[in-house]
Scaffold this active site. Sequence first.
Site, short mmCIF file in Angstrom:
data_model
loop_
_atom_site.label_atom_id
_atom_site.label_comp_id
_atom_site.label_asym_id
_atom_site.label_seq_id
_atom_site.Cartn_x
_atom_site.Cartn_y
_atom_site.Cartn_z
N VAL A 11 0.52 -1.29 0.06
CA VAL A 11 -0.19 0.07 -0.22
C VAL A 11 0.89 1.18 0.21
CG1 VAL A 11 -1.87 1.40 1.28
CG2 VAL A 11 -2.14 -0.91 1.47
N LYS A 35 15.27 -1.74 0.77
CA LYS A 35 13.95 -1.62 -0.55
C LYS A 35 14.23 -0.41 -0.65
CE LYS A 35 9.73 -3.46 1.28
NZ LYS A 35 9.03 -2.72 2.25
N GLU A 138 -6.86 2.93 3.61
CA GLU A 138 -7.18 2.60 2.00
C GLU A 138 -8.82 1.30 1.99
OE1 GLU A 138 -5.97 0.07 0.79
OE2 GLU A 138 -5.39 -1.06 3.38
N ASN A 195 -14.03 -4.79 5.82
CA ASN A 195 -12.82 -5.57 5.24
C ASN A 195 -14.23 -7.26 6.12
OD1 ASN A 195 -10.68 -5.07 3.54
ND2 ASN A 195 -8.96 -4.95 5.13
N LEU A 238 -17.95 -12.86 -4.24
CA LEU A 238 -18.91 -14.00 -3.83
C LEU A 238 -18.63 -15.86 -4.29
CD1 LEU A 238 -22.74 -12.33 -5.40
CD2 LEU A 238 -21.73 -13.16 -3.07
N GLY A 241 -13.85 -20.72 -3.19
CA GLY A 241 -13.19 -21.44 -3.38
C GLY A 241 -12.18 -22.26 -1.84
N CYS A 248 -4.50 -9.19 4.74
CA CYS A 248 -5.82 -8.21 5.12
C CYS A 248 -6.93 -8.99 6.59
CB CYS A 248 -6.19 -7.15 4.36
SG CYS A 248 -4.67 -5.43 4.37
N ARG A 318 1.48 -13.62 2.16
CA ARG A 318 1.50 -13.73 3.58
C ARG A 318 -0.06 -14.45 3.78
NH1 ARG A 318 1.91 -7.30 4.09
NH2 ARG A 318 1.93 -7.71 1.67
#
Length: 409
Positions: A11, A35, A138, A195, A238, A241, A248, A318
Site C-alpha cells: 500500500v 528496499k 485505504e 474488510n 461471491l 474457493g 488483510c 502472506r
Amino acid sequence: MKIGVVGLGHVGLVTALVLAKHGYEVTGISKDKKKSEMLAKGEPTLYEPGIEEMLKENLKMMIFSTDYGRLKDAEAIFIIVPTPTVNERIDLSYIREAMEGITKANKKGVVVIKSTVVPGTAKRFSGEFGRNIVSNPEFTKEGTGLEDTEHPNRIVIGSSDEKSGNLVESIWAFAKSSVVRTTNENAELIKYASNAFLATKISFMNEIANLCERIPGADVEVIAKAMGLDERIAPYFLKAGLGWGGSCFPKDTKAIASFGKELGERMSIIEAAIKVNDDRIGRTIELAKKAYNKNNSLMGVKVGVLGIAFKNNTDDTRDSQAVKLVNRLIEEKAEVGVYDPKAKIDAMDNVKVHKSKENCIKGSDIVIITTEWEEFADTNVLAKGKPIIDTRRIISSGSAKNLYAVGIG
Ligand code: UDX
C-alpha cells in the site's frame, strides 16, 4: 506539495507512486535499507502489473530513504506501516515507531494514518504526541493496487481538525471519488467493517459451496451469478474457493473480533466467517483423499500444488491458504511439489519447487489448483486424466475427466 510516505510495503508503494504521478514530490521512508535503495534505482520490490513501469516513469518525483530527516519539509505525512495481529490483538509498535521518527523530523506537517488501526488509535497517538492525526484508511486490493488507489470507490477522511481534514481531501481531489468526512473513530471502524463484511461474504458462499457438494446437479458458481444480479447483493466477492488469505482479511477479522470481545461485544458472525475459512483446508484434504481413493490416505502420494500466492497477480504469500494447505499435506505425509508463476517459494521445507506448471503436473499423482492464476485454466489438458482438485474454479466445469471442483454436487 511535498508529501511523505512512511512504510513502503504494497500500500505504501502504490500510494507513493500514484501521488508522484499526480505531481506531488514524494519522499518514501522505509527502515529496510535494501528496499529504499532498490526503489531509488527504479527497481520494484514486489510484483504487481504496472508497478515497474510506473516507478520508472515517476522516479524523478520521488526520494526513497531510511532517514526520517528527509521528511523535514513535508506538508502531509502518510503512515502506511504494518499493524499485525499478535496473540489475537493488534500490535501498534510500528505506528509508534513511525510517530516518533516523524515527530523528531517534522513538527508541522499533517500526520495521516492510512494503516488499518482499531478505533481510538488516532486519538490515543494524537494525545501522546501532541498533534492532530487524520485517519484515511485505504481499500486497495493487491494485484490492482494502482487502479484502486488512483480511482478508489470512496475516500474516507476522519479528523477532529477541519483544516487538516481539508488538506488531506485536497490531496486526493484528482481521484474525483465520493468523499466521506467523519470522526477518526468512524474512519477507523469503516475499514474493519468493510474488510470483515467482504470476508464474511466469501465465507458465506463457501458454506453454500459445501452444501452444493452434497446436492447432485447443484453448482455454486451458477448460484453466485444469479445472486449477484440482485443489486442488493452485488456480484463481487461471491466466489467460493479455498478461502481468503493475504495481508488483510485474516489479521483484520481476528483483530476486530478480539477488539469487540474486549469491549464486551462478541462478533459472532465474524468469528463464524473465520471458522468457515479455517475449515477450507481440512475439506480440501478430505477431497484430495476422496479423489485419489487409495486407503483414504495421502501418505507417499505425489501432490502437485498449483499456486502459492494468496491470490493471482501478486507474488505475496502472506497468510496464503495455499501455503497452509501445503503444510497440511506435509503433515499427511504426502510428497508435495509446487509451482507459482510469481511467488517466491524457496523458504518451504520438504517441498519440491517446480519451474513450470508442466513439470509440476507431470511429477504428480494428483493436482490441486490453489491460486486463481489464469494460466492454470488448461490444467485438465496437461493432467491427462489425473485427478484434479480445482479449489478456485479455474477450469470450466464439465470439461475434464477426474475433475473435483469446489461447490459442484
Ligand atoms: C483486501 C480488500 O479487498 C481491500 O479492500 C483491503 O484494502 C485489503 O484487503 P487483498 O487482500 O489485496 O484486499 O485481496 P482481495 O482481492 O480482497 O482477496 C482476498 C482473498 O480473498 C484472496 O485470498 C482471494 O483469493 C479471496 N477471494 C476474494 C475469494 O476467495 N473469493 C472472492 O470472491 C474474492
